[in-house]
Structures are given as C-alpha cells and as structure tokens.
Design a protein around this motif. Structure first.
Motif, short mmCIF file in Angstrom:
data_model
loop_
_atom_site.label_atom_id
_atom_site.label_comp_id
_atom_site.label_asym_id
_atom_site.label_seq_id
_atom_site.Cartn_x
_atom_site.Cartn_y
_atom_site.Cartn_z
N VAL D 165 0.92 -1.29 0.09
CA VAL D 165 0.03 -0.02 0.03
C VAL D 165 0.85 1.01 0.07
O VAL D 165 1.81 1.30 0.88
N LYS D 166 0.69 2.22 -0.82
CA LYS D 166 1.40 3.12 -1.19
C LYS D 166 1.12 4.51 -0.59
O LYS D 166 1.96 5.35 -0.32
N ASP D 167 -0.19 4.65 -0.46
CA ASP D 167 -0.73 5.99 0.21
C ASP D 167 -1.81 5.94 0.90
O ASP D 167 -2.64 4.59 0.62
N THR D 168 -2.30 6.84 1.84
CA THR D 168 -3.57 6.76 2.45
C THR D 168 -4.78 6.61 1.41
O THR D 168 -5.69 6.04 1.85
N GLU D 169 -4.73 7.33 0.29
CA GLU D 169 -5.57 7.62 -0.66
C GLU D 169 -6.02 6.36 -1.24
O GLU D 169 -7.33 5.69 -1.47
N THR D 170 -5.24 5.14 -1.36
CA THR D 170 -5.78 3.88 -2.03
C THR D 170 -5.73 2.86 -0.98
O THR D 170 -5.80 1.56 -1.21
N LEU D 171 -5.33 3.26 0.25
CA LEU D 171 -5.41 2.35 1.32
C LEU D 171 -6.65 1.33 1.29
O LEU D 171 -6.43 0.20 1.52
N SER D 172 -7.84 1.95 1.41
CA SER D 172 -9.05 0.99 1.68
C SER D 172 -9.11 -0.18 0.11
O SER D 172 -9.48 -1.14 0.53
N LEU D 173 -8.67 0.46 -0.66
CA LEU D 173 -8.61 -0.36 -2.01
C LEU D 173 -7.76 -1.33 -1.94
O LEU D 173 -8.14 -2.36 -2.26
N VAL D 174 -6.69 -1.29 -1.47
CA VAL D 174 -5.61 -2.28 -1.37
C VAL D 174 -5.88 -3.37 -0.26
O VAL D 174 -6.04 -4.37 -0.35
N ALA D 175 -6.50 -2.70 0.82
CA ALA D 175 -6.90 -3.51 2.19
C ALA D 175 -7.98 -4.72 1.60
O ALA D 175 -8.04 -5.78 1.90
N GLU D 176 -9.01 -4.10 0.77
CA GLU D 176 -10.02 -4.97 0.46
C GLU D 176 -9.54 -6.09 -0.59
O GLU D 176 -9.98 -7.21 -0.86
N HIS D 177 -8.50 -5.89 -1.43
CA HIS D 177 -7.86 -6.89 -2.42
C HIS D 177 -6.89 -7.57 -1.70
O HIS D 177 -6.17 -8.44 -2.41
N ARG D 196 -2.93 5.42 9.86
CA ARG D 196 -4.15 4.79 9.21
C ARG D 196 -4.10 3.26 9.13
O ARG D 196 -5.28 2.78 9.33
N VAL D 197 -2.96 2.70 8.86
CA VAL D 197 -2.94 1.23 8.75
C VAL D 197 -3.16 0.67 10.13
O VAL D 197 -3.67 -0.56 10.41
N GLY D 198 -2.67 1.49 11.16
CA GLY D 198 -2.68 0.98 12.55
C GLY D 198 -4.38 0.96 13.03
O GLY D 198 -4.69 0.19 14.10
N GLU D 199 -5.22 1.68 12.25
CA GLU D 199 -6.72 1.59 12.34
C GLU D 199 -7.32 0.54 12.06
O GLU D 199 -8.52 0.29 12.16
N LEU D 200 -6.66 -0.38 11.06
CA LEU D 200 -7.32 -1.37 10.66
C LEU D 200 -7.03 -2.78 11.33
O LEU D 200 -6.18 -2.84 12.11
N ASP D 201 -7.95 -3.77 11.07
CA ASP D 201 -7.66 -4.97 11.56
C ASP D 201 -7.14 -6.01 10.68
O ASP D 201 -7.79 -6.61 10.22
N LYS D 202 -5.95 -5.68 10.06
CA LYS D 202 -5.37 -6.62 9.17
C LYS D 202 -3.78 -6.70 9.25
O LYS D 202 -3.14 -5.59 9.70
N PRO D 203 -3.42 -7.64 8.93
CA PRO D 203 -1.90 -7.92 9.34
C PRO D 203 -0.95 -7.15 8.32
O PRO D 203 -1.55 -6.79 7.19
N VAL D 204 0.19 -6.59 8.56
CA VAL D 204 0.91 -5.70 8.06
C VAL D 204 2.44 -6.31 7.94
O VAL D 204 2.75 -6.62 8.98
N VAL D 205 2.93 -6.51 6.63
CA VAL D 205 4.29 -6.52 6.63
C VAL D 205 5.20 -4.90 6.54
O VAL D 205 4.79 -4.34 5.59
N LEU D 206 5.77 -4.86 7.31
CA LEU D 206 6.51 -3.43 7.50
C LEU D 206 7.98 -3.55 7.32
O LEU D 206 8.88 -4.26 7.91
N LYS D 207 8.23 -2.99 5.98
CA LYS D 207 9.86 -2.98 5.57
C LYS D 207 10.80 -2.10 6.38
O LYS D 207 10.40 -1.04 6.44
N ARG D 208 11.90 -2.33 6.58
CA ARG D 208 12.96 -1.37 7.21
C ARG D 208 13.18 -0.40 6.16
O ARG D 208 13.51 -0.89 4.91
N GLY D 209 13.48 0.67 6.43
CA GLY D 209 13.71 2.03 5.55
C GLY D 209 15.12 1.44 5.13
O GLY D 209 15.87 0.87 5.75
#
Lengths: 337, 337, 337, 337
Positions: D165-177, D196-209
């Motif tokens: 997921v690249k930005d908050t604008e497309t977050l819900s779209l990406v989360a659905e798919h 915003r991702v923290g507000e969802l109930d969905k696993p997240v892979v968080l990559k190191r910068g």
C-alpha cells in the motif's frame, strides 16, 4: 528527451511540436528561457525517435537525456530559476533567510519570535504545526491552531510563512495558511505527497532525505515538476554519517553540485544539518560562500524551554549577529541580503 | 588526568608535580599556556587518585578526563597551537596553502608546478613520491628520485615541502627530504607509523581516515603527541558517504567541531574531498569561512596528462584566481594569507 | 591480463610464454589448475597487446581483465584454493574454527582457554599479543611474552596458532611464533605490511577493513598474492553502518559474493562482527549456511574479567554448544567440521 | 510505562487499573500473556508517577520504560506474537514464504506465477499493483487492475495475497484486495500512513527503511500498534552501505537483535536485500538459521522480461530447489515449513 527550439521560433512552431508530442501519447513541457524555448517530453517509457522532431520547423536540436531527471536539469533549462514569493526571491542575486522555531508552541511564542526574526532582517518565518516525529508519543505539533498562530504572526510582521506539510490529508489546510510549503526529509520519498504538491501553484521547499543521494533529491523534485509545479526550492539539511559529534553531516558539496546539475535554487539548513547551535553560524556563512541561495535557521527566544530541537536553535542575539555577518559576506560573493 | 597549576606557580612547584607523576610510573606532559601551565598525565591504565596531587603546592585543580583523548584536547590546552614551519605558520592568524601535484612525475613537471604555486602566492609545495595505492599495479610514485626532485623544486623557489610518508621503512628518508610529513587517510589507523612519527621533531599533516569519525582522528593525533611530537596539523579530506556525484563528501562540519575540541590546527583538502576540480574553489572558500587554518590544493600544469587524480587538479590560472579570492575572503574572517 | 593455456600444453610451451612476458618487463604468475594452467601478467602499467601471446604455441585464449584484481580472481583460477595448515585446511570440504581470547592476558589464561578450545573440537587457537588499539593508552598486548605463552599453549594442546601482526618491525617475530598470521581490519590498507607478508611462505588471515568494500578487500589480498604468497584466507568481520544495537554489521552477503569473485577461502568472525556474545551463535550458523569456509570466534573462560572485548566473548559452555550445532548444520551443507 | 499484574489478577482489578490510566488522560493497552496480563500506558508526555498504580490491588510491578518503544517491546510482552493469516502463521514454529513477482504485469503473468509459487509449497503470493518508484517516469504498476488480477490468482490457487500500500488514498482499495498489507521501505517514515494502517484489523508487513536503524523500524511499528493494530510482521530487506557488488546489504544481525528486543515476527527479503538472484538462496537459508520467521522471495517465470527487478528474481526451478532446501534446514532449527 529535450527539444531545443530556434531563438526566433514562433508560437505556432512551438505549438506544433507540442501537438506532435501529445499525438504520441507523451506529455510536452514548455520551459521558456531568456533566450530560447525548450520542450521536455515525459511519459515515454522507452526511447523516443528523435527523427520525428528534428524535421519540424523551428527545431534546432533534439537531446537524448541520459540522466534520470529531466525537468529539473540544467541541460533542460540553462538559466537559474528564480522563485518569487511576494517580492522576496530565491535563486537570483538576492539571498533570503527563513527563520523561526522548530515548532509553533503557543501564540505568544510565535508572535515574539516573529518580531525577533523580522528585526534581524529575515523575510520568512518558519514554524512547524504538523510535526512528523519518530516516536508516536512525541509532541506532534499544535496542528490547525499552530497554523493560525503562524499566519497571525506573519501578518503582524509582514513576514512570509514557510511550514511543513506532513501528508495529503492536511495539504489544503497547510497550503491555505502558508506562503511556501515545506516537505521534510522523512517525506522526500513520499511520492504521493510529492505528486499532490506538484498539482498546486505554490512554492515548495523540498528537503533532502536522511541518507538520500543528490540524484534522489533531484528525482523527488522531478515528481513535483512533472505535475506542473516548477516552484521548487531544494534544501540541504545534513545526511547521516558515522559522525557522532554532529547530529547529521551538513553536506556543502551538494551546493555546487546541485548548482551544476539543476536550475533550481538550493538553500541550506545548518540547524538540522549540524544539530548544535554553535556550529550554525560558521556553516551558514560557509554555505553562502559555497553558493547557496538562502538559509533556513532555527531561532528561539528561550531555546532551553523549546519543545523540540532547542539545542540547535540560535538565541535572538546570536541570530542578529549572524544576519550582520551574512550581509558582510554576501557582498563578497556578489549576492545581497 | 589534567593538573592545572596556579597562574603564579613556580618552576619548582611544577617540577615537583611532574616528579610525583613519574613516581607512580606515569608520564607527565607539561603544556605551557599563555596564562598558566597544565600538566597532563598519560601512561595510567586506570583511574588516578586526584587526592595525590590536589595537596601539592601550586596546584589549582585536577580534572578527570572523560573524553578518550587528552593531549590534543582544548581542555588540556585552551589556546590554539600555532605550528611554525620556517616562518610560515598554521593555527594562528595566518592562513597557508599547500599546493602541487598529486604525484611527482618528473623533474620538469615538479619544477614547473613549483614555479606556478610560488607565483600564485602559496608557500608550501606538495607532491607524492611514495604513493599508497589501492591496486598493487597502479603507479606507486618515483620514490627517492621523486623526493630529490621535490627538494630541488622547493630550494629553487623557496617553498617548503610537504610529502607523504607511507611506512616506517622509508620514514627517515622522507623526513630528510621534507619540511612537513604527511600521513595519508589510509594510514590514519597505522599506529606503529604514528608512534614513530611521534618520536620525530617535525611537523605532520595527519589526514582523516576514509570513514573515520572526528574522535578517531583526534585519537590518531593523540598517538603522535603521546610520543612527544606536538606539531600535528589535522586535515579534513572528505569521508565516504553514499553520494556518487562526488568522490568523497568533504565534511566542513569537522572544522568548527575540531576547533572546539582541540587546540591543534585544522586544514582542509577540497581536492581529495570532492574529487572534482570545479568543486574545489567554492569549497576552499567555504572551508576558510568555516574556520579552517589552511588548505591543501592539487595543482597541475597539465591535468589531462596527470598520472593520478588529474580530474581533481586545478589548472594554473584557476589556482591563481582561487588564491586571489582567498585573499579577499580571509580579511572578512580576520585572517590573512 | 590472463593467458589461458591448452589442456595439453607442455612445460616448454608454458615456459616460453613466461619468458615472453618477462621480456616485456612484466611479471608472469603461473597458476596450476586441475585441468589447465593459466598465466597472469602483472607489472604492466597500461594495456598489453594480446597479439603478442595469441600466436604462441599452447595458448588457447588471452583474457583482458577488466576487474581491478587479477590473481585473486576466479576468472584467473576457477577452482577454489584449499589452504592447508599442518593437516587442517580452509577452502575445501572441511570447515575449521579459530577460537580463543581477544588478547593473551597471562600464561594461565591462555593455557586454560586453549584446553577449552581443544576439547570443544576446534583446531586453531587465536589470541592477540600485539594489539592495535584506537587509544594509545589502551592495553596494547603482552607482546613477545604473549607470543611465547601462545606458542606454549598451542604445543601443549596440539592446536595451531593464529595471531595478529601489527607492523613490519615485529613481523618476523610474530611469524616465528605462529602458524597463521592475521592482518587486522585497521591494517587492511597498510600496503607496505601487505607486501612484506606477501614475501613470506605462510598462511594469512586478512580481515576486511572497517568500511572497506569487497573489492578493496580483494585488492588488499591481491597485494599479498602479487608478491608470491598465495595462502590468503579472507575474513568478513563486520562493517560500519548506522546501526547502534550491534558494534558492527556482519555482512554475510560478502560470503557468496566473494565465493563468486574469488578462489580464496572466506571465513567469518561473528564476535567482532556483532560485538555481542548472544548474537554470535545464530550468525555463526548462518555464516556456514551462506557458504563460509570457517569461523573465528572469541572464547574466554571469564569474559567479565577480559582485558578487551569481554562482552563479545563466548563462555566455555556456550562455545561447546555452538561447536555441536555447527557439526549438525555442516552436514546439511555438505561440509564437515 | 508498563504495569505488570499479578498472575491471579481478576478482570475487575485489571479494569480498575485501566480506568485509572484513562482518568489521567492516557491510553491503557491491555496485552494478555500466557501467564499474566501487562498494561501499557501511552499518551503521556512526561513521566507518570508510578505511585499512582503501585497501590492498586492486583498490581505486581510498575516498570519505567527507558527504550523509546513500548508496545512492540519484549519487556512489554515476553512471549513471541504469532500472527495468523487464515490458517498460515508468522512468529510461531511454522515458517512461511511469501513469493511472487515484483510487479503484477498482466493477468496471464500473475496466474502463471501463482501456480508456480503454489506448487513449490509457498502459501503467500506477493505482487505489486501500486509501485512507489524513484522516477516519476518509471512503471508505477497496474493499480486497480493489478489488484484484481492478484486477487483472482490467489483465489484460483488458494494462496493468500500480500501487496504494497503506497498511500492513504488507496489504502481501503488495497486492503479490500489483500490478506496482508505491505508497507515498503520508502514509506517506513510515512507516519500518517502508519497511523491509518494502525486503525485497521489487518496484518501488515512493515519493511525496514533504506538506511533505518533497528530502533527506527521498531518505532515505526510502534506507530501501528499504538493505534490498535498489533498484527505487524517486521521485514529486513537490506540497508544502504558502501558496497557495490550488492544492491543493498542484507542485515541478518537484525534478526536475532529484533527477536531479543521485540515480540513481533521478523521475516527477511533476500531478493531486495541483495539485488542478485544468485545470492538469494544462500542468504534465504542463512536467514532461517539466524532465526527468521519467514521469507519474502521474488519469483518470475521470465525474469529477463520483468518490468522491474528481473535480475533479482528466481526462476521457477531455482525457487523450487530453494523451497526444498528450506524444508531440510528448517527441521534442524526446530521449525517447519
């Protein structure tokens, strides 16, 4: 790819070239120069055949660009870009200083500092209202309230406001309350924010990322220009190195390198760049001598009480002395403040 | 540990303190200052009990040193050290420029360049005769022959010679043919060489290692001072970063940081520091404004034919222009060239 | 440049090629392989004309080398080099572990640890007698006394000695008392030392410099090989990064990269690489799985009392457990310990 | 601050503590453990007086946290967190592999690769539909179309979808798919997206910068947890160093360090981490041995035609071989795949 037009190319010839570019599904970018017009092409995924354009009337040359950036490049636009903000400018003979606290902390604080900044001779007031912080538990700024105080302080003093925009959600709010937007180091790779800022007609200070190369900084600027906003002021603010006596290593090499590669103005932030107030003045002066088009300096009336970055903020009297030294030194390098 | 003597401490009182230090098996280092004498203690492996000294007559204060460096520290010796080389000095009001080719390539070459350097107003001639190179197959210098040409060029022009010493084997040879020794970046951690150079009574330019921190540079200098040679001129020459548009990243932050931490002079080498001739002049000027005590600049009469580092060498006319700019700018910062 | 001989090339044909190389003033390096002989050329300053050799009998191919290293390259010698040290080897199927304290501290200490190392199944004993230290005031090792204790400990247990050589002055002394020389990270750019070690017929563990690239490590090895000593064991020991939870960042990528680029064995030192004893075992196992030819591990019977690097040393029982895990894992990757 | 409850603390006692925390305007975070409950406090700007809580019934201990991260800390929750994604999990005994192309390029491509991934034994399919790219002119992904193909490929094969997921604008779209969201290295400092991702109930892979320290990675995870989403899978994907033979330097030290500091699962991406397909398998195996909880691997049926990152993608047969090797090696370290 860049198409260079003849000195005397007519409006019609220029438009014909642009139509031809569009007909291939690419986007033409007309960049008027002092002497002649250049037209950049973006949107192509591979090589564009130069033959298609060389034969059009008014075209002098077609340059195949090998550097990854185009619109920000000095090959594209040989003269330096001067960005005017209500009568004060970056990129020309004039030098401008953006000064103020790291964060807007209260109405009284920002009004007091604005007065100090003004009296010392700076024309831009900085102050963060939306602060991106490494810790979710750190002070994140006064938000809308901070923006309003900042605007009031600017109106009272006649200064122009520079403040950071942290995300696309708050972009229009921040844009309404400021004269110049700032994109911080941590957002330099936030391409969606860069694109949205690129759609506005508002000057932007774009800070170099924490470990970003100069090319990556220029590519981030390219994102903004590619959407139509050409008013980008680049900002060197220190990079991460192994050194521990300084918070970051301010990279003054970046100043002449960027002046060579790009037509955009480049300013320097020695406050974040060094992280220590007693290094700010020598490096601010050095930045100007190295060719910087301006400075961003943290000033606080009570650094010891600042909610963030107090240690790197100048006290009013030190800032005053620095401004006087800058005036002296700027004449030596053919600039004025 | 540092023992600070009273302003009016007698010779006898000072000697008594030194004897006491020696009686513990440690080494006393007397550092005469403008106002008062300080005595450093080295050779202790753990903490020394300050009670032993506080009771001696003439002692004002005993300072427990927490920084890992002692003799190079400004705590140890508050006034800046001025290193005189036959009438030209580093560390005081005077600024000096060390200029010449990366390598001595032939008699004719070094004689020609020495003349150019002299005419432009510099007082030190550089040129490598023993070259430490990353590849065993690269040109390693003319060795003794190079040293002799260098000495001849210096004698003809009245310049002083600065040249690199690569190892302990060739140290006495290089010392005989030079006025100032140079220890290169790759030898900054060569502790045996540092110690041997510390036993000589000869000024040394000590370059910062490729990725060394400022503290490591100061510790390397400490090695030299701890053996008795206090004539160390530190040299910032660029550190390794991720940037690719420059060969190294010249770290001008190091200049005011070192001025704060140490009493030793610090000069800057923008030629190696940037690796590009057109970045040398802006950064040379910036270095002086940031507080540097001198510069080391590569100059070559035919950069395109140089056997090493041609791309970063200034042509004679560019060097001449830079020297003139340096004269202008030095007065602004209260220095003279 | 590399000259590849036919499979059935005669001794005479090979010698003719070598004479021709010498006649140009270059140095031939004959590298016998399992299938065919290759001859490297060093000492040339520019390009060598391949025509001169292609016409000689027995020559199959002349390869112009673009990588800066030659003799260490797998292009030069496709089969992995196996370095035998009195029956224990690096680079083949066998894995070997070099273990022991950072510094030899006393006769009792090294005798005790040698016993532990031996019992756990390692065949090499490490221990520093001449220690290059960042501070001139830090413990610099027991010197000759330390070498003698080390040798005694090895003779008592049948272990082989690996110890660091710090400078050319002490090289012959260290060589007499050891089976394998070690060149530390801070001396990787000490080209004079590399050359002198290259003149000996003794295996050398060459550690990667603090911020050295893989290519620079290979170039340092090239210095040793170019003088005739082909028994170089490369050692990854962590590089400097911005990370602070580890002392260095052990770079396991270097293992398969070096196996691809070079025929020399590569071992890994997770003790210095991480700086924390509890990271040593997981990274030691990972190194073997990534393809390392051996390990260097710090072991101390009383880490809390160690004069240097105690925090990164394994206790006897932890080392024992690690050795058992290594035996298990080595079979999975087709190696044995 | 952490409040540790007694083993037998009642629901009522726990709730009383939480109410007290809320009454101060702070946020309580209840973390149920196998043995006892801990309650974290966030939202406090300074020190919280521990006396307020120590006197409450059921409270054993109040720990003042000095590390900047809290909720992600193993001090806070000693047992490892196991994140279940529809029956496949990260953080427990089971190891999982996420595999697929860098970008979804076409329906046929992703369907073909999904089949390969499935057959080789992986249970997660990766593929980028929204691609953050350094250049505004580079391929930015198929966007919604790509998400749909990805979902179809997953449904056909029974794999679970991981996509960026690249930005908050497309977050819900990406989360659905998708089944698992991925936050890329360039967005690790994008605090608004993290929240915003923290507000969802969905696993997240968080990559190191790109040049982030481990602490900064943990702080970024803390942002997500602080908003209530505890399903964060950390991902080491290589850091920027001076090395040029690899695209990044995969930092396997981070694996045991993170296991020590945090209860969250940590997986490794050797494809981006090294940038070279032939380094992927040795480092994937090494990662598992070092303690990683899973892997992310780029697989492409025709790497030479890939629109991005082809050089670092494994071919189907190489991926198959790697999966078999992983099965062998995982049993040795007490895991299963």
């Amino acid at each position: 790819m860049l198409i260079i037009m003849r000195l005397d190319a007519s409006r019609k010839e220029i438009d014909t070239v642009k139509e031809k570019i569009s007909s291939f599904g690419f986007t033409p970018h007309e960049i008027p120069g002092v002497q002649r017009v250049a037209i950049g092409i973006t949107g192509n995924k591979g090589k564009v055949d130069s033959e298609n354009f060389l034969t059009l009337p008014g075209v002098v040359e077609v340059i195949s660009v090998t550097k990854p950036f185009k619109l920000v490049s000095r090959d594209f636009k040989p003269e330096s870009t001067i960005i005017d903000v209500g009568g004060a400018s970056f990129g020309g003979e004039e030098l401008n200083v953006i000064a103020g606290p790291c964060s807007v902390e209260s109405r009284a604080q920002i009004l007091e500092i604005a007065q100090i900044v003004k009296e010392a001779g700076a024309r831009f007031l900085r102050g963060g209202a939306f602060k991106p912080r490494t810790s979710p538990y750190a002070f994140q700024g006064l938000k809308l309230e901070g923006l309003e105080y900042l605007k009031e302080a600017a109106e009272t003093t006649g200064l122009k406001v520079v403040t950071e925009v942290k995300d696309t959600e708050t972009l229009s709010l921040v844009a309404e309350h400021s004269d110049v937007l700032q994109i911080g180091a941590r957002n330099m790779y936030n391409f969606s924010l860069l694109e949205r800022v690129g759609e506005l007609d508002k000057p932007v200070v774009l800070k170099r990322g924490l470990s970003a190369t100069i090319e990556e900084l220029l590519m981030a600027a390219e994102y903004i220009l590619s959407k139509g906003n050409y008013k980008v002021i680049l900002c060197e603010r220190g990079i991460r190195t192994f050194e521990t006596y300084t918070r970051n290593t301010l990279d003054l090499n970046a100043v002449p390198v960027i002046k060579k590669l790009s037509h955009l103005p480049i300013i320097v932030d020695p406050s974040h760049g060094t992280g220590a107030w007693d290094l700010v003045s020598p490096l601010a002066l050095a930045a100007i001598v190295a060719g910087a088009d301006g400075l961003m300096i943290e000033v606080h009336s009570h650094p010891e009480k600042a909610m963030s970055d107090g240690f790197q903020s100048l006290k009013p009297e030190t800032f005053h002395r620095l401004m006087n030294r800058l005036k002296e030194i700027s004449t030596i390098v053919g600039r004025r403040i």
